[in-house]
Design a protein around this motif. Structure first.
Motif, short mmCIF file in Angstrom:
data_model
loop_
_atom_site.label_atom_id
_atom_site.label_comp_id
_atom_site.label_asym_id
_atom_site.label_seq_id
_atom_site.Cartn_x
_atom_site.Cartn_y
_atom_site.Cartn_z
N ARG A 132 0.90 -1.23 0.06
CA ARG A 132 -0.10 -0.02 0.00
C ARG A 132 0.85 1.23 -0.15
N ASP A 133 2.12 1.30 0.63
CA ASP A 133 2.84 2.26 0.70
C ASP A 133 3.35 2.43 -0.44
N LEU A 134 3.71 1.47 -1.55
CA LEU A 134 4.32 1.90 -2.52
C LEU A 134 3.38 2.24 -3.74
N VAL A 135 2.08 1.98 -3.63
CA VAL A 135 0.98 2.55 -4.40
C VAL A 135 0.96 4.08 -4.13
N ARG A 136 0.86 4.39 -2.65
CA ARG A 136 0.79 5.89 -2.28
C ARG A 136 2.11 6.56 -2.76
N GLN A 137 3.17 5.94 -2.95
CA GLN A 137 4.31 6.72 -3.32
C GLN A 137 4.17 6.91 -5.02
#
Length: 155
Positions: A132-137
């Motif tokens: 999820r963090d990667l998607v947000r980035q």
């Protein structure tokens, strides 16, 4: 796991004095597939990455080394499974697996999903959060680029 390192694969192939066609034959893939994987234009499918690593006589981690945070996609690729195979294990459609791996949707039963990915529930929660963090980035990066493009267009 970091993305597949095509340049590293090419360097290993050249060091071993193996031609593209020879590597392709040894890996059971086409020469064009090897060229594409080495060029870095796209990430090879898990089966292809594994086949190239085996043909080069190196572990997959040498061509896609572990990075600071694994994503669900990374874990699946390490297991050399496709989204369809994970979906079959869970009794869901492949698109659902894609949505979960991209952080678009949550799962009702983390325990079942963790087991399908060969993780404990605690590991699942951690890896799911990294995904999820990667998607947000990525979303933030695209928005930044869009703003810069708009500012240049308005200047």
């Amino acid at each position: 796991m970091s993305p597949y390192d095509g340049a590293r694969a090419r360097a290993l192939r050249l060091d071993a004095q193996i031609g593209i066609e020879e590597l392709a034959t040894a890996g059971g893939v086409s020469a064009n597939t090897v060229r594409s994987a080495e060029s870095g234009h796209h990430q090879p499918r898990p089966r292809v990455a594994n086949a190239i690593a085996r043909a080069l006589g190196v572990p997959l981690d040498e061509l896609a080394p572990p990075g600071p945070a694994l994503t669900l996609c990374d874990v699946r690729r390490r297991l050399v499974l496709t989204q369809a195979e994970i979906a079959d294990k869970l009794g869901v459609v492949r698109q659902r697996v894609s949505q979960v791996e991209r952080g678009v949707t949550e799962v009702p039963s983390p325990q079942a999903w963790a087991a399908a990915y060969g993780l404990s529930t605690a590991q699942w929660v951690s890896v799911d959060a990294a995904s999820r963090d990667l998607v947000r980035q990525h979303v933030a990066e695209r928005a930044r680029k869009r703003r810069e493009t708009d500012q240049r267009g308005n200047a």
